[in-house]
Each structure stands twice: as C-alpha cells, then as structure tokens.
Design a protein around this motif. Structure first.
Motif, short mmCIF file in Angstrom:
data_model
loop_
_atom_site.label_atom_id
_atom_site.label_comp_id
_atom_site.label_asym_id
_atom_site.label_seq_id
_atom_site.Cartn_x
_atom_site.Cartn_y
_atom_site.Cartn_z
N UNK A 1 0.87 -1.17 0.00
CA UNK A 1 0.00 0.00 0.00
C UNK A 1 0.91 1.23 0.00
N UNK A 2 0.53 2.20 -0.81
CA UNK A 2 1.33 3.43 -0.84
C UNK A 2 0.53 4.58 -1.44
N UNK A 3 0.98 5.81 -1.17
CA UNK A 3 0.32 6.96 -1.79
C UNK A 3 0.54 6.95 -3.31
N UNK A 4 -0.36 7.60 -4.02
CA UNK A 4 -0.37 7.60 -5.48
C UNK A 4 0.99 7.97 -6.09
N UNK A 5 1.68 8.93 -5.47
CA UNK A 5 2.95 9.40 -6.05
C UNK A 5 4.05 8.33 -6.00
N UNK A 6 3.98 7.47 -4.99
CA UNK A 6 4.98 6.40 -4.90
C UNK A 6 4.69 5.24 -5.84
N UNK A 7 3.43 5.15 -6.26
CA UNK A 7 3.01 4.08 -7.17
C UNK A 7 3.80 4.13 -8.48
N UNK A 8 4.02 5.37 -8.96
CA UNK A 8 4.73 5.56 -10.22
C UNK A 8 6.14 4.98 -10.15
N UNK A 9 6.82 5.33 -9.07
CA UNK A 9 8.19 4.87 -8.89
C UNK A 9 8.23 3.34 -8.78
#
Lengths: 107, 180
Positions: B61-69
């Motif tokens: 689980x992670x915030x949207x911005x970390x999903x990209x990375x």
C-alpha cells in the motif's frame, strides 16, 4: 571503536548488504540491480520486490536518503548512519573471512 | 465487454498467493491472459495466443505518487504491471531462459510481504474485538432493533473468527519460510 546503536541492524541480509554497497554513490533502482549483479560476479541477483522492500525499510531507518527523482525513478544514497552500519558489517565480514581462511587448510 | 474477454470470480486466501500465480499462468498457457483485476475477486482475461507468462504478486500500500516509482522499478526489471486488487499488485513476465523469474529473491523479503498482510489483518482483528462485545443491553429490553444488533454481533464474531484463522495461517506460512 565508537560505541553506537548501529549494531542492531547487523548482520545485514546478503541483498541488503549489496544494496547498501551500491549506494555509496547515488543510484536509482534498476541501476542498483545491475550493479549488484556486476560486483557480485553474478552470484547475487536482487528482484524488484526485494529491492523496493529494502528501499522502503532503509529509508524509514534513515540509512539511505532520496536525492533525486527523474522519469519516475528515484535515486538514493547512503546517509552517514548508513555508512556507519555498512562499515561495521564489512568489519564483521572480514573477521568471518579470516576465521574461515585460518581453518581452510584443515578442511 | 468485448467478445474476446471473459470474467472470472475466484477466491484465494492471502496465504495461497502461489496457487493464484500458478492458476494465472495456466490460464495464459491456455490462451487467456489477465487483462485486469478488481473487486470482488474479479479477474478479466483477454483471449490471445497461448503464451507461457508467469505471474507474480506483491502486497503493497502506498500513496499515489509512490506508485509511479514502484511500477517503473518493476518495468525496468522486465515486469509488466497489470493492476491492483485491494493492495495486491499483479505483475507478469514471459518465461525465457536467463530471465529472473522472481520478484522476491530472498526469504526475508518474502516474509516481509506476509508481514505486511499480517499488519493489516491485525488492525481489523483489533477493531472487531472492540465491536463484538456490545454489552449492557439485556434480553428483556424492548428495543425493536435488538435482533439487528445481535445479528451484527454474530456476523462480526464470524468475521473475527475468520481473521483469527487467517492470522494463524499466515504465521504458519512465515514459519515454514523461515525453515528454508
């Protein structure tokens, strides 16, 4: 030797050890994977799941820090605390190797 | 929905992720490739050539911005991102020689994945513990909704038992991995 609390991180797993070794200079994830394969002479391969988990954990413990982000790739580098942990690990490994070499003839 | 897709609903327990991966692979070998995942336990497959794709599941689980990375890292390593089903992340890769087929390359990181699931289960387990024992209302109380409260309690108790079972199964899975 200076007493500190970095011993609680030791021993590092083989993957974490190699990940930290590559982060002496800033590198992004995929570059870390490639470099590990290279410096371990192909003996260690780190998958993206393992690497991402390690990044998260090391960053949380402030052993590495994010320095750059471009094209959705983040680069990390060791913090002074991280360097300290790595140094202690290397010293431990050196002792382990010497202990091993001292009995190698008897094997 | 296009004609050449099928939708399947199939339940896997969190400790059966390897069975799930094997099932997805067998679907691809029969020419049905996972196109997307969703709730509840829904898999959408698209028809294509028979391929030997392997599937791997992470739990994050992670915030949207970390999903990209996160997704970029897997893409760089040759993994195709398919989608997410309640924190389960689905990846696939074509089976080729010389290609690493695992996203987790040591036991410790595999255990860490199960521990992330456990952390989530514990949270619910504790919440349910608080919800179940709603006391202070005796059987004689003329509340018209007493039956409903009881029903909710029984339901919560059943879910709690299920979560307890799930926690035990995951702990056993971790223990099994530690022995490797």
């Amino acid at each position: 030797m200076l007493r500190d609390d970095t011993d609680k991180y030791l021993p590092l797993t083989e993957s974490t050890y190699y990940i930290m070794l590559t982060l002496v200079d800033p590198l992004h994830g995929y570059a870390v994977m490639k470099k590990i394969e290279e410096i371990s002479k192909g003996t260690v391969k780190v998958g993206p799941g393992t690497l991402y988990g390690a990044f998260t954990l090391l960053e949380k413990e402030a052993l590495i820090v994010k320095v750059k982000e471009e094209d959705r790739r983040k680069s990390y580098v060791l913090t002074p605390k991280g360097k300290n942990v790595l140094m202690n690990q290397i010293k431990r490994l050196e002792i382990m190797t010497q202990s091993g070499l001292s009995v190698i003839d008897m094997l | 929905m296009a004609e050449n897709t099928i939708r399947k609903i199939k339940w896997f327990f969190p400790w059966q992720d390897e069975q799930e991966e094997a099932w997805l692979r067998s679907m691809s070998q029969r020419g049905w490739h996972l196109a997307s995942v969703g709730l509840p336990c829904t898999y959408r497959f698209r028809a294509g050539e028979q391929m030997d794709y392997i599937y791997r599941l992470d739990y994050q689980t992670f915030p949207e911005k970390d999903k990209q990375e996160y997704q970029q890292l897997f893409r760089d390593a040759g993994w195709e991102y398919i989608g997410e089903m309640s924190a389960w992340q689905y990846f696939r890769k074509e089976v080729k020689e010389e290609e690493p087929l695992e996203i987790f390359t040591d036991v410790e990181s595999k255990i860490a994945k199960y521990k992330r699931i456990l952390a989530f289960l514990w949270l619910f387990w504790v919440v349910l513990i608080v919800v179940i024992p709603v006391r202070g209302i005796s059987m004689d109380d003329p509340y018209p909704w007493w039956g409903a409260i009881q029903a909710i309690q029984v339901f919560a108790l059943l879910i709690w038992l299920f979560f307890t079972y799930a926690v035990i199964r995951l702990m056993l899975r971790i223990r099994q991995l530690r022995k490797l």
